[in-house]
Design an enzyme around this catalytic site. Sequence first.
Site, PDB file in Angstrom:
ATOM      1  N   HIS A   1       0.837  -1.198   0.000  1.00  0.00           N
ATOM      2  CA  HIS A   1       0.000   0.000   0.000  1.00  0.00           C
ATOM      3  C   HIS A   1       0.880   1.258   0.000  1.00  0.00           C
ATOM      4  CE1 HIS A   1      -2.908  -2.768   2.304  1.00  0.00           C
ATOM      5  NE2 HIS A   1      -3.523  -2.508   1.190  1.00  0.00           N
ATOM      6  N   MET A  48       2.953  -9.178  -0.441  1.00  0.00           N
ATOM      7  CA  MET A  48       2.362  -8.571   0.759  1.00  0.00           C
ATOM      8  C   MET A  48       0.845  -8.518   0.635  1.00  0.00           C
ATOM      9  SD  MET A  48       4.856  -5.757   2.185  1.00  0.00           S
ATOM     10  CE  MET A  48       6.562  -6.150   2.463  1.00  0.00           C
ATOM     11  N   SER A  49       0.193  -8.820   1.733  1.00  0.00           N
ATOM     12  CA  SER A  49      -1.274  -8.784   1.769  1.00  0.00           C
ATOM     13  C   SER A  49      -1.694  -8.571   3.218  1.00  0.00           C
ATOM     14  CB  SER A  49      -1.824 -10.125   1.273  1.00  0.00           C
ATOM     15  OG  SER A  49      -3.183 -10.256   1.649  1.00  0.00           O
TER      16      SER A  49
HETATM   17  P1  AMP Z   1      -6.476  -3.920  -0.413  1.00  0.00           P
HETATM   18  O1  AMP Z   1      -6.358  -3.079   0.791  1.00  0.00           O
HETATM   19  O2  AMP Z   1      -5.954  -5.305  -0.249  1.00  0.00           O
HETATM   20  O3  AMP Z   1      -7.853  -3.858  -1.042  1.00  0.00           O
HETATM   21  O4  AMP Z   1      -5.505  -3.272  -1.494  1.00  0.00           O
HETATM   22  C1  AMP Z   1      -5.585  -1.910  -1.835  1.00  0.00           C
HETATM   23  C2  AMP Z   1      -4.721  -1.669  -3.049  1.00  0.00           C
HETATM   24  O5  AMP Z   1      -3.370  -2.033  -2.755  1.00  0.00           O
HETATM   25  C3  AMP Z   1      -5.155  -2.519  -4.269  1.00  0.00           C
HETATM   26  O6  AMP Z   1      -5.032  -1.728  -5.444  1.00  0.00           O
HETATM   27  C4  AMP Z   1      -4.159  -3.639  -4.242  1.00  0.00           C
HETATM   28  O7  AMP Z   1      -3.928  -4.215  -5.506  1.00  0.00           O
HETATM   29  C5  AMP Z   1      -2.911  -2.944  -3.725  1.00  0.00           C
HETATM   30  N1  AMP Z   1      -1.989  -3.921  -3.134  1.00  0.00           N
HETATM   31  C6  AMP Z   1      -2.294  -4.866  -2.200  1.00  0.00           C
HETATM   32  N2  AMP Z   1      -1.205  -5.629  -1.948  1.00  0.00           N
HETATM   33  C7  AMP Z   1      -0.206  -5.159  -2.729  1.00  0.00           C
HETATM   34  C8  AMP Z   1       1.164  -5.528  -2.930  1.00  0.00           C
HETATM   35  N3  AMP Z   1       1.718  -6.537  -2.267  1.00  0.00           N
HETATM   36  N4  AMP Z   1       1.891  -4.815  -3.817  1.00  0.00           N
HETATM   37  C9  AMP Z   1       1.318  -3.778  -4.492  1.00  0.00           C
HETATM   38  N5  AMP Z   1       0.045  -3.389  -4.360  1.00  0.00           N
HETATM   39  C10 AMP Z   1      -0.717  -4.056  -3.494  1.00  0.00           C
END
Ligand code: AMP
Length: 281
Positions: free
Chosen positions: A37, A184-185
Site C-alpha cells: 500500500h 504482501m497482503s
Molecule cells: P487492499 O487493501 O488489499 O484492497 O488493497 C488496496 C490496493 O493495494 C489494491 O489496489 C491492491 O492491488 C494494492 N496492493 C495490495 N497488496 C499489494 C502488494 N503486495 N503490492 C502492491 N500493491 C498491493
Amino acid sequence: MEIVSTVATMQQRVSDARAKGQKISFVPTMGYLHQGHLSLLEEGRKQGDLLVLSIFVNPTQFGQGEDFEEYPRDLDRDAELAETSGVDIIFAPMASEMYPKGYATYVDVEGITELLCGASRPGHFRGVTTVVSKLFNIVQPQVALFGNKDFQQLAVIRQMVFDLNMPIEIIGMPIFRENDGLAMSSRNVNLSDEQRQQALVLSRSLATAKRLASVGDIDCREIIATLKKSISAQPDARIDYLKICHQRTLEEQTRVDSDSVLLLAVFFGKTRLIDNGFLLG
Ligand code: AMP
C-alpha cells in the site's frame, strides 16, 4: 493530515482543492496497511497535489461465509503510516455512510468479471466496481493507483473507467513482496507460522513457471500440472484456481506467449491468497 468519515466533508475538501487548481491523486484500500500500500501512496504523492487514501472494508464485495469479520483492521496504526507517507486526507467512512438504508444502485462490468476470482466469488466484482465508482464520485481524483497484485481487479477497473467515461487516469503498480517472495497482503497476518511458510509455494510457482517458459516449455497444461503437484504437496494448501491467461482478455491459453500471465488463488487453511506474474518478459 485529516481523517474524514462523512461523504459531505470529503466532497467539500475535494471541491476546495479543485477550486485551488490542485490535482487529486487517490489510493483506495481496505486498510491494515503494508509496504505494498505504501508503495502506491509514494507514487500517489508524486502524482498529485492532494493525496487521498481511503480505508473501507467494503461489505458488498464479501460473499456469505467469507472473511469480512476476520479482515484485519487498525485505523490508528494506519493513520500513523499514512501520515509518514505524506497522505493529506484519509477517507474512512462507516458502512452506513456508504450504504445508507434504502441503498439500491450497483455497477456491474460484464465478461471478465465472470472468470477467475469472479467465478470463485460470485458478486465480488459487483461490490468492487460499485464501491470504487462511489469512491471516485466522492473523491473525484484525476489519478487513481491500484496494485497489479489484484490483477483481475485492475483489469475490471480499467474496463469500468473506459466504459463509463470516467475522467480518471488509472495507474497500475508492481507487486510488493516480502524478502522471501511472499506477496504482501493484509490477509497474511491471518496465516499461522506454518501456513506462512507453506505459502511461499506461490512465488516459487511463479519462478518455476517463468523458468520453464524461458527454456521453451510453453505448453500451459504441462506447466500447470507441474505447479499443481508442488502446491498440492503443501498440507494446508487448497487450490482455488491456477491458470495461465491472456493479460487483457483473461481467457485461458494453451501455449505461453508474451501476453501470458500466471494467476493463482490458493487457500492456506481459511486464508485465501492470490498472486500472479507474467511468464515471458
Ligand atoms: P487492499 O487493501 O488489499 O484492497 O488493497 C488496496 C490496493 O493495494 C489494491 O489496489 C491492491 O492491488 C494494492 N496492493 C495490495 N497488496 C499489494 C502488494 N503486495 N503490492 C502492491 N500493491 C498491493
